[in-house]
Design an enzyme around this catalytic site. Structure first.
Site, PDB file in Angstrom:
ATOM      1  CB  CYS A 195      -0.929   0.014   1.214  1.00 11.89           C
ATOM      2  SG  CYS A 195      -1.960   1.506   1.278  1.00 11.89           S
ATOM      3  CE  LYS A 209      -1.640  -6.156  -5.134  1.00  6.84           C
ATOM      4  NZ  LYS A 209      -1.950  -4.740  -4.989  1.00  6.84           N
TER       5      LYS A 209
END
Length: 334
Positions: free
Chosen positions: A105, A144
């Site tokens: 993020c 991720k």
């Protein structure tokens, strides 16, 4: 015949298409329509580790999983080893197929506080957090992340090796640095370099800029990844997953969804939203989706205004029926 892609014992087909975890988007109602339209593996919105261990209502609600969504991963983010370990335990016990860690993020209030992509600046800490999570979780752990913090600190190859070494079972790489945010083009050459590393044997999924069946096929063939994760292109257009699969199989395009199909999916999305969140929040949070479902419809503004101003689900459903009739002959791409 191509091998089946597996994460632990989870079989995902020969080339899975994943729905990206997107804040304020990939909730259970949205995941429902993506699953209907071909998504092979989906993730929750990212969940604050701090919120989970404090029993924050918003974080706990994001743990909700429904049978139709499986297989699904719960994604968490944070920057403290002990907090992330405990949050991972809570996520693991909520019953997903896997637990995913967000090290990608880029938004300021996450990355600049040392979580998300911020951990690309401290691979030792990233590795330590991951190692502790792998130890405590009974389910497979995946990650991720991005290519690096910026162009001068691209470290995805080292990160991938460290993550695999401590037991991560699949890695999704967004082909941008944190500094890029969502601008510029994703660099899939670097994703391919990770996939080509002789020591890497976990599945590598690519993410970034896939918005058409042609591009999905081109990137599959050119970069050799094990699957593709799709984010923004699925917003308002969950059909993209089956369109890509059909194109892979036949080299031909499925017809674009007509107005009846768009209204049907929008109705289901709204209905699920109200069922899950209640009338007030379910209607409110659905408003961000209407312009995406009905993009490029001529003279649509009065109907969009009605959809976003209405506070009654029955009234919105009636408006959607009227839209289906009024714009039945609209052709896409418009």
């Amino acid at each position: 015949m191509k091998n089946m892609v597996k994460i632990g014992n989870i079989e995902l087909g020969e080339f899975p298409l994943l729905l990206a975890p997107m804040e304020d988007v990939s909730d259970p109602p949205f995941r429902a329509v993506c699953k209907d339209n071909g998504a092979d593996l989906m993730y929750t919105e990212f969940i604050s580790a701090e919120g989970l261990i404090r029993d924050a209502a918003k974080s706990l609600q994001k743990l909700d999983i429904f049978p139709y969504e499986r297989p699904i991963g719960i994604q968490i983010f944070g920057d403290k080893v002990d907090v992330m370990r405990e949050a991972a335990r809570i996520a693991d016990e909520a019953g997903p197929e896997l637990v995913d860690i967000n090290y990608g993020c880029p938004v300021k209030n996450v990355a600049c506080k040392g979580a998300g992509a911020g951990l690309l600046k401290d691979l030792e800490k990233m590795q330590k957090i991951t190692e502790e999570i792998v130890k405590i979780c009974k389910k497979p752990v995946t990650v991720k992340t991005r290519l690096g913090w910026d162009d001068s600190t691209i470290n995805i190859m080292e990160a991938a090796q460290r993550l695999q070494d401590v037991g991560v079972q699949a890695l999704t790489i967004h082909g941008r640095t944190r500094a890029q945010m969502y601008k510029g083009s994703a660099n899939w050459e670097l994703i391919a370099k990770v996939k080509e590393m002789p020591s890497i044997n976990m599945p590598i999924f690519g993410n970034g800029d896939i918005d058409s069946p042609e591009k999905a096929l081109e990137y599959r063939n050119r970069y050799g990844v094990d699957g593709i994760m799709i984010g923004r292109a699925a917003i308002g257009y969950p059909w993209i997953f089956n369109e890509i699969k059909h194109f892979f199989a036949t080299g031909e395009h499925l017809p674009a969804p007509d107005m009846a199909a768009r209204v049907a999916v929008c109705r289901k999305h709204l209905t699920r939203s109200v069922e899950w969140k209640g009338d007030v929040l379910g209607i409110l949070e659905m408003r961000r989706h209407y312009s995406n479902y009905f993009k490029n419809v001529p003279d649509f503004k009065p109907y969009r205004t009605r959809l976003v101003q209405s506070e009654n689900a029955a009234e919105i459903l009636a408006t959607l029926d009227e839209i289906a009739d009024t714009f039945a002959d609209v052709q896409w791409p418009a």
